[in-house]
Scaffold this motif. Structure first.
Motif, mmCIF file in Angstrom:
data_model
loop_
_atom_site.group_PDB
_atom_site.id
_atom_site.type_symbol
_atom_site.label_atom_id
_atom_site.label_comp_id
_atom_site.label_asym_id
_atom_site.label_seq_id
_atom_site.Cartn_x
_atom_site.Cartn_y
_atom_site.Cartn_z
ATOM 1 N N THR A 30 42.608 46.122 40.290
ATOM 2 C CA THR A 30 43.587 46.887 39.066
ATOM 3 C C THR A 30 44.609 45.544 39.138
ATOM 4 N N ASP A 31 44.509 44.409 38.163
ATOM 5 C CA ASP A 31 45.408 43.387 37.960
ATOM 6 C C ASP A 31 46.452 44.080 36.967
ATOM 7 N N HIS A 32 47.698 43.511 36.920
ATOM 8 C CA HIS A 32 48.778 44.004 36.390
ATOM 9 C C HIS A 32 48.687 43.671 34.849
ATOM 10 N N MET A 33 48.552 44.765 33.817
ATOM 11 C CA MET A 33 48.297 44.542 32.399
ATOM 12 C C MET A 33 47.319 43.343 32.103
ATOM 13 N N ASP A 34 46.183 43.447 32.692
ATOM 14 C CA ASP A 34 45.064 42.229 32.623
ATOM 15 C C ASP A 34 43.772 42.932 32.865
ATOM 16 N N LEU A 35 42.986 42.578 32.222
ATOM 17 C CA LEU A 35 41.525 43.166 32.338
ATOM 18 C C LEU A 35 40.527 41.951 32.242
ATOM 19 N N ARG A 36 41.002 40.666 32.398
ATOM 20 C CA ARG A 36 40.363 39.613 32.534
ATOM 21 C C ARG A 36 39.139 39.612 33.597
ATOM 22 N N ALA A 37 39.236 40.435 34.709
ATOM 23 C CA ALA A 37 38.170 40.627 35.584
ATOM 24 C C ALA A 37 37.013 41.375 35.310
ATOM 25 N N TYR A 44 27.600 44.276 43.581
ATOM 26 C CA TYR A 44 27.339 42.840 44.478
ATOM 27 C C TYR A 44 26.744 43.277 45.659
ATOM 28 N N ASP A 45 25.284 43.046 45.803
ATOM 29 C CA ASP A 45 24.713 43.345 46.945
ATOM 30 C C ASP A 45 25.105 44.889 47.313
ATOM 31 N N THR A 46 26.012 45.241 48.508
ATOM 32 C CA THR A 46 26.193 46.578 48.818
ATOM 33 C C THR A 46 27.519 46.898 48.248
ATOM 34 N N VAL A 47 28.130 46.212 47.647
ATOM 35 C CA VAL A 47 29.724 46.676 47.269
ATOM 36 C C VAL A 47 29.596 46.699 45.770
ATOM 37 N N HIS A 48 30.297 47.939 45.222
ATOM 38 C CA HIS A 48 30.623 48.161 43.888
ATOM 39 C C HIS A 48 32.023 47.582 43.607
ATOM 40 N N ALA A 49 32.132 46.764 42.876
ATOM 41 C CA ALA A 49 33.544 46.264 42.079
ATOM 42 C C ALA A 49 33.714 46.889 40.897
ATOM 43 N N ILE A 50 34.637 47.971 40.948
ATOM 44 C CA ILE A 50 35.034 48.560 39.881
ATOM 45 C C ILE A 50 36.333 47.850 39.317
ATOM 46 N N VAL A 51 36.522 47.580 37.998
ATOM 47 C CA VAL A 51 37.672 47.051 37.237
ATOM 48 C C VAL A 51 38.356 47.797 36.403
ATOM 49 N N GLY A 52 39.691 48.033 36.592
ATOM 50 C CA GLY A 52 40.611 48.726 35.882
ATOM 51 C C GLY A 52 41.680 47.905 35.723
ATOM 52 N N TYR A 53 43.066 48.606 35.237
ATOM 53 C CA TYR A 53 44.080 47.704 35.330
ATOM 54 C C TYR A 53 45.414 48.560 35.800
ATOM 55 N N ILE A 69 38.566 52.365 31.180
ATOM 56 C CA ILE A 69 38.730 51.945 29.941
ATOM 57 C C ILE A 69 38.791 50.408 29.825
ATOM 58 N N ASP A 70 38.522 50.011 28.515
ATOM 59 C CA ASP A 70 38.110 48.470 28.466
ATOM 60 C C ASP A 70 39.258 47.874 27.600
ATOM 61 N N GLN A 71 40.337 48.333 27.503
ATOM 62 C CA GLN A 71 41.529 47.840 26.807
ATOM 63 C C GLN A 71 42.844 48.018 27.488
ATOM 64 N N VAL A 72 43.698 46.982 27.386
ATOM 65 C CA VAL A 72 45.139 47.136 28.066
ATOM 66 C C VAL A 72 46.051 47.584 26.765
ATOM 67 N N LEU A 73 46.772 49.069 27.065
ATOM 68 C CA LEU A 73 47.441 49.818 26.306
ATOM 69 C C LEU A 73 48.861 48.880 26.139
ATOM 70 N N ASP A 74 49.410 49.307 24.872
ATOM 71 C CA ASP A 74 50.862 48.718 24.537
ATOM 72 C C ASP A 74 51.884 48.913 25.605
ATOM 73 N N PRO A 75 52.540 47.632 26.314
ATOM 74 C CA PRO A 75 53.413 48.291 27.133
ATOM 75 C C PRO A 75 54.871 48.970 26.611
ATOM 76 N N ASP A 76 54.773 48.970 25.109
ATOM 77 C CA ASP A 76 56.058 49.825 24.770
ATOM 78 C C ASP A 76 55.699 51.269 24.676
ATOM 79 N N LEU A 77 54.575 51.547 24.937
ATOM 80 C CA LEU A 77 54.105 53.086 24.916
ATOM 81 C C LEU A 77 54.706 53.918 25.945
ATOM 82 N N ALA A 78 55.517 54.869 25.428
ATOM 83 C CA ALA A 78 56.432 55.763 26.327
ATOM 84 C C ALA A 78 55.663 56.387 27.313
ATOM 85 N N PRO A 79 56.224 56.074 28.753
ATOM 86 C CA PRO A 79 55.314 56.476 30.090
ATOM 87 C C PRO A 79 54.874 57.878 29.911
#
Ligand SMILES: [Zn+2]
Length: 332
Positions: A30-37, A44-53, A69-79
């Motif tokens: 879960t990289d910060h505001m980033d879905l490049r991974a 990978y062999d025995t390990v499942h790598a799940i990617v969120g952000y 989900i496959d998109q980074v949401l708007d940082p201005d969205l109210a929490p």
């Protein structure tokens, strides 16, 4: 955990290699505001790598782990609206380090959750390895703590556990532990060392999931199973520092019915909660936030009569070893 796409120091393949050496079945990046991974998600062999952000708002507060989900949401969205948006897209969301605090080391500011009015989050990260480690860090112990980082972990705070229990009397919300691994170098006098190399991280806090069926080998199918386990609260978490937890079991027997963590069971005359675990430990059965039974040993069995939410906690050496999510007893 974090890769070098945000503030981590490793690549996805480094994380997967460390996870395989420790014997983990899955990791969640879960990289910060980033879905490049995301293109690197897979099996990978025995390990499942799940990617969120990890979503952060403009002020860097309200960290929310968005999975599936496959998109980074708007940082201005109210929490307050963030959990609902993630849910609408079919994802699962975890409030990250919800009550992060700092008693010392003011130069490393805390990032707590403030949007408690939102109702759609799926899980709370009750225990965050980096947060707890940093919280106990002082100017005086920083030189010794770095050599035994795993020992400094006690467990989730009483405050957050109580809130989690109370929220669960209303609706199921999973409680998870996260390593928040960065493996970033920490400047210590003239040296730079990595406090928690990814491998040390992975031998510490682990979140164990129950699936309804055999874990899929196909990545998309595995991810769907994993997200469902979070939604259904079918999980427990451990600090592996105090010993392996293989063989741990918690279940409820009611007549011919056997139920497990995450299940609901109708009240009845003969409802028994049972558990067993592989090494001597202090146990606690918590009912609606209150520790109702306590003892020590390898197993427990108690009769349940009152409707509400039950979970158990195991301690070794005065530290949390294992904590389960709830089993609910509902009016028949
Ligand atoms: Zn964070």
């Amino acid at each position: 955990m974090h890769t070098r796409y945000s503030d981590g120091s490793g690549a996805t393949t480094d994380l997967v290699r460390a996870a395989a050496e420790v014997g983990l079945d899955y990791i969640i990046i879960t990289d910060h505001m980033d879905l490049r991974a995301l293109p690197e998600a897979g099996t990978y062999d025995t390990v499942h790598a799940i990617v969120g952000y990890e979503h952060n708002d403009r002020d860097s507060r309200n960290h929310y782990l968005a999975l599936g989900i496959d998109q980074v949401l708007d940082p201005d969205l109210a929490p307050d609206r963030l959990p609902g948006e993630v849910k609408k897209l079919g994802g699962v969301g975890i409030v990250a380090h919800p009550e992060e605090r700092r008693a010392h080391m003011r130069e490393l500011p805390p990032y707590p959750w403030t949007a408690w009015n939102s109702t759609d989050f799926d899980a709370l990260e009750l225990w965050n390895q980096m947060s707890e480690w940093t919280e106990h860090l002082t100017r005086w112990n920083r030189y010794t703590r770095v050599w035994s980082p795993r020992k400094s972990l006690y467990g989730p705070s009483e405050r957050i556990l109580y809130l989690w229990d109370i929220l669960n009397t209303r609706r199921p919300i999973a409680g998870v532990a996260g390593v928040d691994a960065h493996a970033f170098p920490y400047p210590l006098g003239p040296f730079k060392i990595s406090i928690y190399p990814y491998k040390v991280h992975f031998r510490t806090l682990q979140t164990h999931l129950f699936f309804d069926s055999e874990p899929a080998t196909d990545h998309a199918a595995f991810q769907a199973q994993l997200l469902q386990a979070f939604r259904d609260c079918r999980l427990y978490f451990t600090n592996e520092r105090w010993g392996p937890t293989q063989g741990f079991r918690l279940w409820v027997e009611s007549g011919k019915t056997v139920a497990g963590i995450g299940d609901s069971v109708p009240t009845g005359r003969n409802v028994r909660l049972l558990a067993q675990w592989p090494a001597r430990a202090r146990y606690e059965v918590v009912y609606n936030g209150f520790p109702m039974w306590r003892g020590e040993g390898h197993e427990l069995a108690v009769n349940l009569h009152l409707p509400g939410v039950y979970r158990i906690a195991l301690h070794r050496n005065g530290r949390v070893w294992l904590m389960t999510n709830h089993i609910r007893l509902v009016d028949a």
